[in-house]
Design an enzyme around this catalytic site. Structure first.
Site, PDB file in Angstrom:
ATOM      1  N   LYS A 172       0.808   6.324   3.988  1.00  0.00           N
ATOM      2  CA  LYS A 172       0.819   4.854   4.056  1.00  0.00           C
ATOM      3  C   LYS A 172       0.943   4.274   2.637  1.00  0.00           C
ATOM      4  CE  LYS A 172       0.021   0.657   5.724  1.00  0.00           C
ATOM      5  NZ  LYS A 172       0.492  -0.095   6.841  1.00  0.00           N
ATOM      6  N   LYS A 240      -4.143  -5.933  -0.991  1.00  0.00           N
ATOM      7  CA  LYS A 240      -5.256  -4.996  -0.729  1.00  0.00           C
ATOM      8  C   LYS A 240      -4.730  -3.549  -0.740  1.00  0.00           C
ATOM      9  CE  LYS A 240      -6.385  -3.859   3.615  1.00  0.00           C
ATOM     10  NZ  LYS A 240      -6.541  -2.507   4.049  1.00  0.00           N
TER      11      LYS A 240
HETATM   12  P1  NAP Z   1      -7.937  -8.601  10.824  1.00  0.00           P
HETATM   13  O1  NAP Z   1      -7.141  -9.430  11.750  1.00  0.00           O
HETATM   14  O2  NAP Z   1      -8.613  -9.254   9.652  1.00  0.00           O
HETATM   15  O3  NAP Z   1      -9.062  -7.846  11.702  1.00  0.00           O
HETATM   16  C1  NAP Z   1     -10.052  -7.034  11.119  1.00  0.00           C
HETATM   17  C2  NAP Z   1     -10.959  -6.531  12.227  1.00  0.00           C
HETATM   18  O4  NAP Z   1     -11.924  -5.648  11.666  1.00  0.00           O
HETATM   19  C3  NAP Z   1     -11.755  -7.654  12.914  1.00  0.00           C
HETATM   20  O5  NAP Z   1     -11.879  -7.343  14.279  1.00  0.00           O
HETATM   21  C4  NAP Z   1     -13.110  -7.578  12.190  1.00  0.00           C
HETATM   22  O6  NAP Z   1     -14.165  -8.101  12.970  1.00  0.00           O
HETATM   23  C5  NAP Z   1     -13.240  -6.083  12.042  1.00  0.00           C
HETATM   24  N1  NAP Z   1     -14.158  -5.679  10.967  1.00  0.00           N
HETATM   25  C6  NAP Z   1     -13.993  -5.868   9.638  1.00  0.00           C
HETATM   26  N2  NAP Z   1     -15.026  -5.326   8.963  1.00  0.00           N
HETATM   27  C7  NAP Z   1     -15.848  -4.773   9.890  1.00  0.00           C
HETATM   28  C8  NAP Z   1     -17.068  -4.057   9.810  1.00  0.00           C
HETATM   29  N3  NAP Z   1     -17.670  -3.811   8.633  1.00  0.00           N
HETATM   30  N4  NAP Z   1     -17.646  -3.649  10.965  1.00  0.00           N
HETATM   31  C9  NAP Z   1     -17.074  -3.893  12.160  1.00  0.00           C
HETATM   32  N5  NAP Z   1     -15.899  -4.566  12.293  1.00  0.00           N
HETATM   33  C10 NAP Z   1     -15.307  -5.000  11.172  1.00  0.00           C
HETATM   34  O7  NAP Z   1      -7.084  -7.414  10.200  1.00  0.00           O
HETATM   35  P2  NAP Z   1      -5.760  -6.725  10.806  1.00  0.00           P
HETATM   36  O8  NAP Z   1      -4.561  -7.460  10.339  1.00  0.00           O
HETATM   37  O9  NAP Z   1      -5.964  -6.464  12.262  1.00  0.00           O
HETATM   38  O10 NAP Z   1      -5.769  -5.340   9.991  1.00  0.00           O
HETATM   39  C11 NAP Z   1      -6.649  -4.278  10.326  1.00  0.00           C
HETATM   40  C12 NAP Z   1      -6.277  -3.060   9.484  1.00  0.00           C
HETATM   41  O11 NAP Z   1      -4.916  -2.679   9.771  1.00  0.00           O
HETATM   42  C13 NAP Z   1      -6.355  -3.315   7.967  1.00  0.00           C
HETATM   43  O12 NAP Z   1      -6.821  -2.179   7.303  1.00  0.00           O
HETATM   44  C14 NAP Z   1      -4.906  -3.624   7.613  1.00  0.00           C
HETATM   45  O13 NAP Z   1      -4.617  -3.334   6.256  1.00  0.00           O
HETATM   46  C15 NAP Z   1      -4.151  -2.700   8.566  1.00  0.00           C
HETATM   47  N6  NAP Z   1      -2.770  -3.144   8.874  1.00  0.00           N
HETATM   48  C16 NAP Z   1      -2.491  -4.468   9.112  1.00  0.00           C
HETATM   49  C17 NAP Z   1      -1.180  -4.848   9.391  1.00  0.00           C
HETATM   50  C18 NAP Z   1      -0.815  -6.287   9.683  1.00  0.00           C
HETATM   51  O14 NAP Z   1       0.394  -6.610   9.681  1.00  0.00           O
HETATM   52  N7  NAP Z   1      -1.767  -7.163   9.959  1.00  0.00           N
HETATM   53  C19 NAP Z   1      -0.146  -3.878   9.433  1.00  0.00           C
HETATM   54  C20 NAP Z   1      -0.474  -2.539   9.222  1.00  0.00           C
HETATM   55  C21 NAP Z   1      -1.780  -2.189   8.936  1.00  0.00           C
HETATM   56  P3  NAP Z   1     -14.453  -9.700  13.009  1.00  0.00           P
HETATM   57  O15 NAP Z   1     -13.648 -10.231  14.152  1.00  0.00           O
HETATM   58  O16 NAP Z   1     -15.917  -9.815  13.217  1.00  0.00           O
HETATM   59  O17 NAP Z   1     -14.027 -10.260  11.664  1.00  0.00           O
END
Ligand code: NAP
Length: 294
Positions: A172, A240
């Site tokens: 990644k 990030k």
């Molecule tokens: P997001 O929308 O900010 O969601 C993050 C999720 O993680 C939320 O459900 C949050 O809960 C939960 N969370 C965060 N810290 C936590 C903890 N300490 N304990 C329990 N739950 C926790 O992020 P996302 O876009 O889905 O991305 C998630 C991951 O996938 C990241 O690592 C990101 O880099 C990766 N990713 C993202 C994309 C993209 O296009 N978005 C593409 C590829 C990879 P709450 O609802 O309580 O905040």
């Protein structure tokens, strides 16, 4: 070892929610947990799938758990709770983007209780998550990977085992370096084309059909030409991920020029209120080179 049939999901964010929906459609999902419980309740209303009010409750119902949370410490915190609550020989699949070192640390804490682990970061954005077409780069033992394939295939269309634990996250990181370079090149080239008063739609068409053609040029070029940068992939998330790459490169004693330049540019975008835009917003900075007073 039999196939996993009771899968739990932790982290119903922009990526996790649609990924969990696809597991539900595949008939594999036994329950979900989200730190902000209301989102798990919403998922439960939509699917009928139980919303657990703690990670421990979720773990008691599952033989495998998929995790998709934000950053390194979040993965380590969740893994520590799962280590204490899943039964031996259960599986944890982490789809968050974190460092290879974090993947290895999480795997070790779980292995102490005989729980298997795969690091499986994804690429393809929220669109790929919705459509179940993510590219999934995996690290772990081959036999664990083989047994996890029904789960991974429910969320992605290209699922590849790269090597031992940490190899998925290292792959990644490769992806994020390449994305930085492509975004830098295309945004700079199109800002130059505009300064040369060329017809941008024709530039995207003809240049995009030759050696400089790329997904980014053809999909993000028209937005850049119109001065719009809809998501896509957020600047703040790429920032990030590039900080993870910086840390991994430092372990080799190396600073990567492209990564450092892009981190600087992303910080400028964040500071000027554009951190939630698509990374094609780099075009804002390239345009400014030609029009400093804009
Ligand atoms: P997001 O929308 O900010 O969601 C993050 C999720 O993680 C939320 O459900 C949050 O809960 C939960 N969370 C965060 N810290 C936590 C903890 N300490 N304990 C329990 N739950 C926790 O992020 P996302 O876009 O889905 O991305 C998630 C991951 O996938 C990241 O690592 C990101 O880099 C990766 N990713 C993202 C994309 C993209 O296009 N978005 C593409 C590829 C990879 P709450 O609802 O309580 O905040």
């Amino acid at each position: 070892m039999t196939a996993y049939s009771k899968v739990g999901f932790i982290g119903l964010g922009s990526m996790g929610y649609p990924m969990a929906l696809n597991l539900h459609k595949a008939g594999l999902l036994a329950g979900v947990y989200n730190r902000t419980h209301s989102k798990a309740v919403e998922f439960s209303k939509q699917t009928g799938c139980p919303a657990a009010d703690s990670i421990e409750t979720l773990a008691s119902r599952c033989d495998a758990v998929v995790v998709c949370v934000s950053a390194d410490q979040d993965v380590l915190d969740v893994a520590a709770k799962l280590a204490g609550s899943l039964t031996p020989h259960a599986l944890v699949i982490d789809c968050s983007t974190v460092s290879a070192e974090t993947a290895r640390t999480a795997a070790q804490s779980l292995a102490a209780n005989s729980i298997d682990f795969l690091d499986c970061p994804v690429s393809g954005g929220t669109e790929g998550a919705r459509q179940g077409t993510l590219a999934i780069m995996c690290g772990g033992e081959p036999h664990t990977f083989d047994h996890a394939l029904p789960i991974l295939n429910a969320m992605g269309k290209r699922v590849v085992l790269m090597g031992p634990v940490g190899s998925g996250q290292a792959t990644k990181a490769v992806n994020q370096i390449a994305v930085a370079g492509i975004a830098q090149a295309v945004s700079e080239a199109l800002a130059f084309a505009e300064a040369e008063q060329l017809p941008l739609d024709k530039v995207i068409d003809v240049v995009g059909s030759g050696a400089a053609g790329s997904w980014f040029m053809s999909h993000r070029g028209p937005g850049m030409a119109a001065g719009r940068y809809p998501l896509g992939f957020k600047v703040a998330l790429h920032q990030k991920d590039l900080k993870i790459v910086r840390q991994m490169a430092a372990a080799h004693g190396v600073q990567l020029p492209l990564v450092e330049m892009t981190l600087l540019h992303h910080q400028r975008l964040v500071d000027s209120g554009h951190g939630d835009e698509d990374i094609s917003a780099l075009h804002r900075l390239k345009r400014k080179l030609f029009n400093p007073r804009d």
